[in-house]
Design a protein around this motif. Structure first.
Motif, PDB file in Angstrom:
ATOM      1  N   SER A   1       0.834  -1.198   0.000  1.00  0.00           N
ATOM      2  CA  SER A   1       0.000   0.000   0.000  1.00  0.00           C
ATOM      3  C   SER A   1       0.869   1.247   0.000  1.00  0.00           C
ATOM      4  CB  SER A   1      -0.903   0.015   1.240  1.00  0.00           C
ATOM      5  OG  SER A   1      -1.594   1.238   1.328  1.00  0.00           O
ATOM      6  N   ASN A   2       0.458   2.231  -0.765  1.00  0.00           N
ATOM      7  CA  ASN A   2       1.151   3.519  -0.712  1.00  0.00           C
ATOM      8  C   ASN A   2       0.327   4.530   0.076  1.00  0.00           C
ATOM      9  OD1 ASN A   2      -0.890   3.973  -2.522  1.00  0.00           O
ATOM     10  ND2 ASN A   2       0.413   4.681  -4.185  1.00  0.00           N
ATOM     11  N   ILE A   3      -0.736   4.050   0.719  1.00  0.00           N
ATOM     12  CA  ILE A   3      -1.621   4.922   1.499  1.00  0.00           C
ATOM     13  C   ILE A   3      -1.230   4.947   2.968  1.00  0.00           C
ATOM     14  CG2 ILE A   3      -4.016   5.244   2.242  1.00  0.00           C
ATOM     15  CD1 ILE A   3      -4.836   3.949  -0.405  1.00  0.00           C
ATOM     16  N   THR A   4      -0.842   3.805   3.501  1.00  0.00           N
ATOM     17  CA  THR A   4      -0.524   3.688   4.917  1.00  0.00           C
ATOM     18  C   THR A   4       0.551   2.626   5.114  1.00  0.00           C
ATOM     19  OG1 THR A   4      -1.509   3.495   7.133  1.00  0.00           O
ATOM     20  CG2 THR A   4      -2.311   1.960   5.438  1.00  0.00           C
ATOM     21  N   ASP A   5       1.151   2.619   6.296  1.00  0.00           N
ATOM     22  CA  ASP A   5       2.178   1.625   6.611  1.00  0.00           C
ATOM     23  C   ASP A   5       1.616   0.429   7.374  1.00  0.00           C
ATOM     24  OD1 ASP A   5       4.087   3.178   5.376  1.00  0.00           O
ATOM     25  OD2 ASP A   5       4.818   4.079   7.231  1.00  0.00           O
TER      26      ASP A   5
ATOM     27  N   LEU B   1      -1.876  14.737  17.437  1.00  0.00           N
ATOM     28  CA  LEU B   1      -1.694  13.861  16.285  1.00  0.00           C
ATOM     29  C   LEU B   1      -2.816  14.132  15.290  1.00  0.00           C
ATOM     30  CD1 LEU B   1      -0.907  10.556  18.190  1.00  0.00           C
ATOM     31  CD2 LEU B   1       0.733  12.112  17.132  1.00  0.00           C
ATOM     32  N   ASP B   2      -2.505  14.000  14.027  1.00  0.00           N
ATOM     33  CA  ASP B   2      -3.501  14.230  12.988  1.00  0.00           C
ATOM     34  C   ASP B   2      -4.453  13.050  12.890  1.00  0.00           C
ATOM     35  OD1 ASP B   2      -2.502  16.709  12.221  1.00  0.00           O
ATOM     36  OD2 ASP B   2      -1.123  15.817  10.764  1.00  0.00           O
ATOM     37  N   VAL B   3      -5.733  13.345  12.970  1.00  0.00           N
ATOM     38  CA  VAL B   3      -6.753  12.360  12.645  1.00  0.00           C
ATOM     39  C   VAL B   3      -7.257  12.777  11.267  1.00  0.00           C
ATOM     40  CG1 VAL B   3      -8.975  11.344  13.263  1.00  0.00           C
ATOM     41  CG2 VAL B   3      -7.366  12.028  15.064  1.00  0.00           C
ATOM     42  N   ILE B   4      -6.777  12.091  10.253  1.00  0.00           N
ATOM     43  CA  ILE B   4      -7.076  12.463   8.873  1.00  0.00           C
ATOM     44  C   ILE B   4      -8.542  12.250   8.558  1.00  0.00           C
ATOM     45  CG2 ILE B   4      -6.565  11.910   6.457  1.00  0.00           C
ATOM     46  CD1 ILE B   4      -3.683  11.279   7.463  1.00  0.00           C
ATOM     47  N   GLY B   5      -9.112  11.209   9.125  1.00  0.00           N
ATOM     48  CA  GLY B   5     -10.523  10.954   8.893  1.00  0.00           C
ATOM     49  C   GLY B   5     -11.051   9.865   9.786  1.00  0.00           C
ATOM     50  N   MET B   6     -12.378   9.852   9.886  1.00  0.00           N
ATOM     51  CA  MET B   6     -13.061   8.823  10.655  1.00  0.00           C
ATOM     52  C   MET B   6     -14.365   8.547   9.935  1.00  0.00           C
ATOM     53  SD  MET B   6     -13.334   8.794  14.719  1.00  0.00           S
ATOM     54  CE  MET B   6     -14.924   8.519  15.443  1.00  0.00           C
TER      55      MET B   6
ATOM     56  N   VAL C   1     -10.543   4.630  11.579  1.00  0.00           N
ATOM     57  CA  VAL C   1      -9.855   5.822  12.079  1.00  0.00           C
ATOM     58  C   VAL C   1      -8.521   5.903  11.348  1.00  0.00           C
ATOM     59  CG1 VAL C   1      -8.970   7.038  14.091  1.00  0.00           C
ATOM     60  CG2 VAL C   1     -10.958   5.535  14.345  1.00  0.00           C
ATOM     61  N   ASP C   2      -8.363   6.970  10.553  1.00  0.00           N
ATOM     62  CA  ASP C   2      -7.160   7.157   9.736  1.00  0.00           C
ATOM     63  C   ASP C   2      -6.210   8.112  10.440  1.00  0.00           C
ATOM     64  OD1 ASP C   2      -5.239   7.664   7.818  1.00  0.00           O
ATOM     65  OD2 ASP C   2      -6.668   8.061   6.205  1.00  0.00           O
ATOM     66  N   LEU C   3      -5.086   7.574  10.876  1.00  0.00           N
ATOM     67  CA  LEU C   3      -4.044   8.375  11.523  1.00  0.00           C
ATOM     68  C   LEU C   3      -2.851   8.598  10.597  1.00  0.00           C
ATOM     69  CD1 LEU C   3      -4.102   6.612  15.015  1.00  0.00           C
ATOM     70  CD2 LEU C   3      -5.273   8.725  14.372  1.00  0.00           C
ATOM     71  N   GLY C   4      -3.048   8.370   9.320  1.00  0.00           N
ATOM     72  CA  GLY C   4      -1.967   8.549   8.348  1.00  0.00           C
ATOM     73  C   GLY C   4      -1.199   7.259   8.151  1.00  0.00           C
TER      74      GLY C   4
ATOM     75  N   VAL D   1      -3.790   3.009  10.069  1.00  0.00           N
ATOM     76  CA  VAL D   1      -5.241   3.045   9.889  1.00  0.00           C
ATOM     77  C   VAL D   1      -5.827   1.950  10.765  1.00  0.00           C
ATOM     78  CG1 VAL D   1      -7.141   2.726   8.261  1.00  0.00           C
ATOM     79  CG2 VAL D   1      -5.099   3.979   7.556  1.00  0.00           C
ATOM     80  N   VAL D   2      -6.810   2.321  11.587  1.00  0.00           N
ATOM     81  CA  VAL D   2      -7.421   1.383  12.524  1.00  0.00           C
ATOM     82  C   VAL D   2      -8.847   1.085  12.079  1.00  0.00           C
ATOM     83  CG1 VAL D   2      -8.068   0.960  14.925  1.00  0.00           C
ATOM     84  CG2 VAL D   2      -5.985   2.261  14.403  1.00  0.00           C
ATOM     85  N   HIS D   3      -9.156  -0.206  11.952  1.00  0.00           N
ATOM     86  CA  HIS D   3     -10.498  -0.676  11.614  1.00  0.00           C
ATOM     87  C   HIS D   3     -11.081  -1.316  12.866  1.00  0.00           C
ATOM     88  CE1 HIS D   3      -9.813  -0.385   7.219  1.00  0.00           C
ATOM     89  NE2 HIS D   3      -8.559  -0.670   7.555  1.00  0.00           N
ATOM     90  N   VAL D   4     -12.160  -0.736  13.384  1.00  0.00           N
ATOM     91  CA  VAL D   4     -12.845  -1.287  14.545  1.00  0.00           C
ATOM     92  C   VAL D   4     -14.170  -1.855  14.035  1.00  0.00           C
ATOM     93  CG1 VAL D   4     -13.662  -0.853  16.878  1.00  0.00           C
ATOM     94  CG2 VAL D   4     -11.835   0.586  15.932  1.00  0.00           C
TER      95      VAL D   4
END
Length: 105
Positions: A31-35, A64-69, A80-83, A86-89
């Protein structure tokens, strides 16, 4: 914040809210979006929403940047996108259906 520190931060915050079945996926090569992607489960709609809200709130409090939720209103799957992380709940049924671990792992 360094990526590994951000990952540790996210894991700690979802643990605060008793997230279950936590899996960390290293997607740097795919992925080039997140690590990293973190996939975890909550027992109910309310718990899924609470885990995501807690993570986002704590991230903002630590500058910290929360890019999106996304998905907060429904509560079946909240992202929750932290750059770099990325966390999937997810609720169990949703997690079983989409099987992100197999898709990205």
């Amino acid at each position: 914040m360094q990526t590994n520190n951000l990952l540790d931060f996210a894991l700690d915050k979802i643990d605060d809210m008793k997230a279950r079945d936590v899996i960390t996926l290293d997607v740097r090569d795919t992925s080039n979006i997140t690590d990293f992607m973190v996939v975890c489960s909550g027992n109910s709609k309310r718990q899924v929403q609470s885990i995501a809200q807690h993570l986002a709130k704590e991230a903002k409090e630590h500058d910290l940047d929360v890019i999106g939720m996304e998905g907060q209103d429904i509560g079946e799957w909240v992202l929750v996108d932290l750059g770099d992380v990325v966390v999937h709940v997810m609720q169990d049924e949703t997690r079983d259906f989409y099987q992100l671990e197999k898709l990205w792992g």
